[in-house]
Design a protein around this motif. Structure first.
Motif, PDB file in Angstrom:
ATOM      1  N   ILE A  38       0.794  -1.131   0.042  1.00  0.00           N
ATOM      2  CA  ILE A  38       0.186  -0.085  -0.051  1.00  0.00           C
ATOM      3  C   ILE A  38       0.763   1.125  -0.072  1.00  0.00           C
ATOM      4  CG2 ILE A  38      -1.821   1.271   1.202  1.00  0.00           C
ATOM      5  CD1 ILE A  38      -1.083  -2.407   2.498  1.00  0.00           C
ATOM      6  N   LEU A  46      -4.222   6.688   1.261  1.00  0.00           N
ATOM      7  CA  LEU A  46      -3.839   5.344   0.759  1.00  0.00           C
ATOM      8  C   LEU A  46      -4.252   4.743  -0.312  1.00  0.00           C
ATOM      9  CD1 LEU A  46      -4.286   4.011   4.832  1.00  0.00           C
ATOM     10  CD2 LEU A  46      -2.260   4.960   3.679  1.00  0.00           C
ATOM     11  N   TRP A  48      -4.123   1.042  -2.274  1.00  0.00           N
ATOM     12  CA  TRP A  48      -3.464  -0.253  -2.409  1.00  0.00           C
ATOM     13  C   TRP A  48      -2.877  -0.433  -3.920  1.00  0.00           C
ATOM     14  CZ3 TRP A  48      -6.094  -4.494  -5.404  1.00  0.00           C
ATOM     15  CH2 TRP A  48      -5.407  -5.612  -5.240  1.00  0.00           C
ATOM     16  N   TYR A  95       4.250   1.068   2.060  1.00  0.00           N
ATOM     17  CA  TYR A  95       4.026   0.324   2.959  1.00  0.00           C
ATOM     18  C   TYR A  95       3.769  -1.476   2.790  1.00  0.00           C
ATOM     19  CZ  TYR A  95       2.893   4.519   5.879  1.00  0.00           C
ATOM     20  OH  TYR A  95       2.827   5.708   6.264  1.00  0.00           O
ATOM     21  N   ARG A 102      -7.648 -13.386   1.456  1.00  0.00           N
ATOM     22  CA  ARG A 102      -7.420 -12.589  -0.008  1.00  0.00           C
ATOM     23  C   ARG A 102      -8.337 -11.179   0.117  1.00  0.00           C
ATOM     24  NH1 ARG A 102      -7.493 -13.865  -6.379  1.00  0.00           N
ATOM     25  NH2 ARG A 102      -8.327 -11.928  -7.077  1.00  0.00           N
ATOM     26  N   ARG A 103      -9.288 -11.344   0.818  1.00  0.00           N
ATOM     27  CA  ARG A 103     -10.398  -9.932   0.946  1.00  0.00           C
ATOM     28  C   ARG A 103     -10.491  -9.656   2.423  1.00  0.00           C
ATOM     29  NH1 ARG A 103     -13.675  -9.948  -4.129  1.00  0.00           N
ATOM     30  NH2 ARG A 103     -15.319  -8.918  -2.710  1.00  0.00           N
ATOM     31  N   SER A 104      -9.447  -9.705   2.944  1.00  0.00           N
ATOM     32  CA  SER A 104      -9.567  -9.294   4.316  1.00  0.00           C
ATOM     33  C   SER A 104      -8.798  -7.968   4.589  1.00  0.00           C
ATOM     34  CB  SER A 104      -9.038 -10.153   5.301  1.00  0.00           C
ATOM     35  OG  SER A 104      -7.644 -10.318   5.371  1.00  0.00           O
ATOM     36  N   TRP A 105      -8.633  -7.747   5.867  1.00  0.00           N
ATOM     37  CA  TRP A 105      -8.141  -6.367   6.197  1.00  0.00           C
ATOM     38  C   TRP A 105      -6.685  -6.619   6.490  1.00  0.00           C
ATOM     39  CZ3 TRP A 105     -11.237  -9.567   8.510  1.00  0.00           C
ATOM     40  CH2 TRP A 105     -10.922 -10.355   9.478  1.00  0.00           C
ATOM     41  N   PHE A 106      -5.749  -5.483   6.488  1.00  0.00           N
ATOM     42  CA  PHE A 106      -4.326  -5.502   6.558  1.00  0.00           C
ATOM     43  C   PHE A 106      -3.977  -5.270   8.004  1.00  0.00           C
ATOM     44  CE2 PHE A 106      -3.229  -5.933   2.069  1.00  0.00           C
ATOM     45  CZ  PHE A 106      -4.392  -5.205   1.499  1.00  0.00           C
ATOM     46  N   ASP A 107      -3.192  -6.005   8.593  1.00  0.00           N
ATOM     47  CA  ASP A 107      -2.855  -6.213   9.911  1.00  0.00           C
ATOM     48  C   ASP A 107      -1.624  -7.141  10.263  1.00  0.00           C
ATOM     49  OD1 ASP A 107      -3.761  -7.111  13.006  1.00  0.00           O
ATOM     50  OD2 ASP A 107      -2.604  -5.131  12.808  1.00  0.00           O
ATOM     51  N   TRP A 109       1.144  -3.730   9.795  1.00  0.00           N
ATOM     52  CA  TRP A 109       1.925  -2.897   8.869  1.00  0.00           C
ATOM     53  C   TRP A 109       3.322  -2.574   9.145  1.00  0.00           C
ATOM     54  CZ3 TRP A 109      -1.062   0.564   5.033  1.00  0.00           C
ATOM     55  CH2 TRP A 109      -2.530   0.448   5.215  1.00  0.00           C
ATOM     56  N   GLY A 110       4.090  -2.809   8.143  1.00  0.00           N
ATOM     57  CA  GLY A 110       5.432  -2.218   8.293  1.00  0.00           C
ATOM     58  C   GLY A 110       5.325  -0.681   8.536  1.00  0.00           C
ATOM     59  N   GLN A 111       6.495  -0.261   8.633  1.00  0.00           N
ATOM     60  CA  GLN A 111       6.781   1.421   9.332  1.00  0.00           C
ATOM     61  C   GLN A 111       6.563   2.112   8.028  1.00  0.00           C
ATOM     62  OE1 GLN A 111      10.556   0.911  11.328  1.00  0.00           O
ATOM     63  NE2 GLN A 111      11.630   1.943   9.468  1.00  0.00           N
TER      64      GLN A 111
END
Lengths: 119, 112
Positions: A38, A46, A48, A95, A102-107, A109-111
Motif C-alpha cells: 500500500i 492510502l 492499495w 508500506y 484474500r479479501r480481508s483487512w491488513f494487519d 503494517w510495516g513502518q
C-alpha cells in the motif's frame, strides 16, 4: 509477533523501476496468509497497490496493474514490489502489510519507506 | 478522488462522542465488509476496526464501527487527546475492473 520491514532505494529516477523488499519476521510466509503493498503520497491518502499469496498468486490494483510486479521469496521470508516507468506521481511512502485472507483487512503494517522519484 | 467518501476533518472536545462517516456504493460497501485504520502523526496505519464492527485485541471499546447499506461509520466515545489522528475506511470493490481494495480519502480528527 509478526513484524514487517520495508527496504530499498529512497530515490529513483523518472522512467526507471522502483524496487522494494519487505522482510517478514516472527512468521513464516510459506505457512500462509496474503501479503500486500500500500502506498501514501506525501500529505495524501492510502492506495492499495497489490497483494500476493504465499504460493505466488497475485492480484493488483487495476490502475497500476500494467506497471506492477509483486513476488515472494519464501527461502528469505520476504516479498518484493517492482513498479516500472515511474514518474513523480509515484513518490510516496510505501508500506507492506499482511492480510489473513484474500479479501480481508491488513494487519500488521510495516513502518513504511519513502521513495522519491526525481532526476 | 477516492472511491469511498469521508469528510476531510472532524473535531471534538475531550470526553465527547465523535462519528466519522464513509460513503460508498453497491460494488464496495454495499456488498463487502468495511475496515477502519488509524494513522497517528508520523506513523504507519494501524487496524482499528475490521469486518464492519470488530475490534482487534488491544483496541479500546471506545471505538466502534457500523455499516448500513452503502455507508459505514466509525464512532469514538469518551474522546481523548491521543485519539488525534487520521482515520481511513477501506473495503473491497467488485466493479468491472475489480476486485480491488479501495480506501476513503481520510478524516483528520482534531481533539480541541
Amino acid at each position: 509477533q509478526v513484524q514487517l520491514q520495508e527496504s530499498g532505494p529512497g530515490l529513483v529516477k523518472p522512467s526507471e523501476t522502483l524496487s522494494l523488499t519487505c522482510a517478514v519476521s516472527g512468521y513464516s510466509i510459506s505457512s500462509g496468509y496474503y501479503w500486500g503493498w500500500i502506498r501514501q503520497p506525501p500529505g495524501k491518502g492510502l492506495e492499495w497497490i497489490g497483494s500476493i499469496y504465499h504460493s505466488g498468486s497475485t492480484y493488483y490494483n487495476p490502475s497500476l496493474k500494467s506497471r506492477v510486479t509483486i513476488s515472494v521469496d519464501t527461502s528469505k521470508n520476504q516479498f518484493s514490489l517492482k513498479l516500472s516507468s515511474v514518474t513523480a506521481a509515484d513518490t510516496a511512502v510505501y508500506y507492506c502489510a499482511r492480510a489473513v485472507d484474500r479479501r480481508s483487512w491488513f494487519d500488521p503494517w510495516g513502518q513504511g519507506t519513502l521513495v522519491t522519484v526525481s532526476s | 478522488q477516492s472511491v469511498l467518501t469521508q469528510p476531510p476533518s472532524a473535531s471534538g472536545t475531550p470526553g465527547q462522542r465523535v462519528t466519522i462517516s464513509c460513503s460508498g456504493s453497491s460494488s464496495n460497501i454495499g456488498s463487502n465488509t468495511v475496515n477502519w485504520y488509524q494513522q497517528l502523526p508520523g506513523t504507519a496505519p494501524k487496524l482499528l476496526i475490521y469486518s464492519n464492527n470488530q475490534r482487534p485485541s488491544g483496541v479500546p471499546d471506545r471505538f466502534s464501527g457500523s455499516k448500513s447499506g452503502t455507508s459505514a461509520s466509525l464512532a469514538i466515545s469518551g474522546l481523548q487527546s491521543e485519539d488525534e489522528a487520521d482515520y481511513y475506511c477501506a473495503a473491497w470493490d467488485d466493479s468491472l475492473n475489480g476486485p480491488y481494495v479501495v480506501f476513503g480519502g481520510g478524516t483528520k480528527l482534531t481533539v480541541l
